[in-house]
Design a protein around this motif. Structure first.
Motif, short mmCIF file in Angstrom:
data_model
loop_
_atom_site.label_atom_id
_atom_site.label_comp_id
_atom_site.label_asym_id
_atom_site.label_seq_id
_atom_site.Cartn_x
_atom_site.Cartn_y
_atom_site.Cartn_z
N HIS A 193 6.71 4.29 -2.63
CA HIS A 193 5.71 3.44 -2.45
C HIS A 193 4.17 4.06 -3.03
O HIS A 193 3.22 3.25 -3.25
CB HIS A 193 5.50 3.12 -0.95
CG HIS A 193 6.81 2.62 -0.34
ND1 HIS A 193 7.21 1.46 -0.85
CD2 HIS A 193 7.31 3.03 0.66
CE1 HIS A 193 8.44 1.24 -0.17
NE2 HIS A 193 8.43 2.09 0.91
N GLY A 198 1.53 0.85 -4.94
CA GLY A 198 1.90 -0.62 -5.51
C GLY A 198 2.31 -0.54 -6.76
O GLY A 198 3.00 0.22 -7.33
N ASP A 199 1.72 -1.48 -7.59
CA ASP A 199 2.23 -1.49 -9.15
C ASP A 199 1.63 -0.36 -9.92
O ASP A 199 1.94 -0.32 -11.19
CB ASP A 199 1.46 -2.75 -9.56
CG ASP A 199 2.01 -4.19 -8.92
OD1 ASP A 199 3.22 -4.02 -8.46
OD2 ASP A 199 1.41 -5.17 -9.17
#
Length: 489
Positions: free
Chosen positions: A302, A134-135
């Motif tokens: 990802h 994610g981030d």
């Protein structure tokens, strides 16, 4: 404070090298690893250092312990500041990687690759010590190199990319350049003649994104087999096992149904999007010129996994000599030779002499040759690989690794009016800068030069054998070599 640390092998510091650290430890033990503790910029500076080492003929790799990047948006920070380059810089490296002398590299490849060994799956591996999703994914913390001043940005140049055909399940491994554009996406070069294009097209028909995992910082053999033009049904991973004599240990990706090398330094997991294109390039190509800007697919990352103290491995690419050329040309020549030998066993070797096959050398068993075989071999090789353009065909009394030997054969055994054949209007490569501007892209002309020794009668006084020391003298001198120069190191 110095950031230098000892290179500890994962398995052992001798062949077979099962990880990057195994090979670096071996080089370090043999005083062939240069340690650079000074702060060095991944934008241009490392490329400049690599070029200088190549031009000097260095057989040493270089590890940079304090890498930064002045590329816009990049903010390299611990633990990502360690970078190594030059692992495939010199022929001596390839002799170490294959554990044979250069004269036996072809024989070793022909014998071993016939017996593929599939990889094995293990529960875990150091490549997944740290997991970022994610981030937390941020490629701009990694010192991705920018080695050409007119490049469009940093490029991941030594990523072993793994794809799986959705129908057959066959895993494809290839080295594809990745134009790093943001913290979580890159461009990717996919061209029609590669297996990746076939797999990508199949996912597109299924209206699905193509899963892909990228391994960076692998053992030194894996990029060679990933660059080799194996048949579509032959797994690069099984080829790796054949050469090493043991299966590669693989782990399952965290977010994909793909396997990756357990002992890699970095793994990027993501998808090549089917419905998104972005401008990619320019890139300093193996031809020594920059490619243009093209509308190409996007790789969305990802997940990133890596070791706790990862080592980023890169190669510089550009005008020969460049490490990118020496790396890809080795796999290119070995597997192309094996393929040709299925039909012409008289062929003993195929070598990319320059620019990834634009100049190629074919070696023929002199005791088994017959009239016309040079042209048969030359035509077979260029039809098998579109990169091949200018072809020298030589006998096996010519050292295929020695450019002077090849040019000597060209000078003394080739008559242009009867030994040179030109084949126009056939498939080539779009990157060939000699193609006429404004012409049909990808259309080329091939040339085969028969530089094998003419058949008898050899009647002229200057054709009575090669003027070199006799074998007994060569052996005598070799045995006494150290006696001649006792103080030579």
């Amino acid at each position: 404070m110095s950031k230098r640390r000892a290179i500890k092998p994962d398995n052992h510091d001798h062949w077979p090298f099962l990880s990057l650290r195994d090979f670096l430890a071996f080089l370090d033990q043999n005083d062939r690893l240069l340690h650079v503790e000074k702060e060095v910029d991944a934008k241009l500076e490392i490329g400049g250092i690599s070029r200088r080492l190549l031009e000097e003929g260095s057989d040493k790799a270089a590890i940079f312990w304090n890498t930064t990047s002045s590329a816009e948006g990049w903010h390299v920070e611990p633990p990502h500041e360690v970078l190594v380059e030059g692992v495939h810089r010199h022929m001596r490296m390839f002799e170490d990687i294959f554990n044979v002398s250069k004269k036996d590299i072809y024989k070793n490849w022909f014998e071993k690759v016939r017996k593929p060994i599939e990889p094995v799956v293990v529960k875990d591996g150091p490549c997944q010590e740290v997991i970022l999703e994610g981030d937390d994914v941020d490629l701009q913390k990694i010192p991705i190199e920018w080695c050409g001043s007119r490049q469009g940005g940093p490029f991941i140049s030594l990523g072993c990319c793994f794809l799986k055909h959705p129908d057959t399940g066959v895993i494809n491994g290839g080295v594809y350049r990745l134009h790093a554009k943001s913290r979580n996406h890159t461009g990717i070069l996919i061209v029609p003649h590669q297996h990746s294009a076939v797999i990508y097209a199949k996912y597109d028909l299924l209206k699905q994104h193509m899963p892909m995992a990228v391994a960076i910082g692998t053992d030194p053999l894996l990029p060679i087999v990933c660059a080799a033009p194996f048949p579509v049904s032959y797994s690069e991973l099984a080829g790796w096992g054949a050469v090493q004599g043991r299966p590669m240990e693989m782990v399952k990706c965290k977010t994909l149904d793909l396997l990756v090398p357990a002992q890699a330094e970095y793994i990027l997991e993501g998808e090549v999007l089917r419905d998104v294109r972005e401008m990619e390039g320019p890139f300093g190509e193996y031809t020594g010129f920059y490619s243009g800007v093209r509308d190409l697919p996007v790789f969305k990352v990802h997940c990133v996994t890596h070791r706790k103290d990862p080592i980023y491995n890169t190669v510089t690419i550009g005008k020969p000599p460049s490490e990118g050329n020496t790396l890809t040309e080795m796999g290119f020549g070995l597997e192309l030779a094996r393929g040709v030998r299925e039909y012409l066993p008289e062929v003993t070797g195929v070598r990319s002499m320059m620019t990834h096959g634009l100049v190629t050398v074919i070696q023929i068993d002199k005791q088994r040759r017959y009239k016309g075989i040079a042209m048969r071999a030359g035509n077979m090789v260029w039809t098998m690989k579109s990169h091949v353009k200018q072809v020298f065909v030589v006998d096996d009394d010519i050292d295929i690794w020695n450019n002077d030997d090849i040019l000597w054969a060209f000078a003394t055994r080739c008559q242009a009016h009867k030994d040179v054949v030109i084949i126009p209007n056939v498939s080539g490569v779009r990157l060939d800068p000699s193609e006429p501007h404004g012409g049909e892209e990808g259309l080329s002309c091939k040339m085969i030069m028969d530089c094998t020794e003419p058949f008898p009668p050899l009647h002229a006084p200057y054709m009575r054998g090669q003027a070199v020391p006799d074998p007994a003298t060569v052996e005598k001198v070799a045995k006494k070599w150290s006696e001649y120069f006792p103080d030579r190191k």
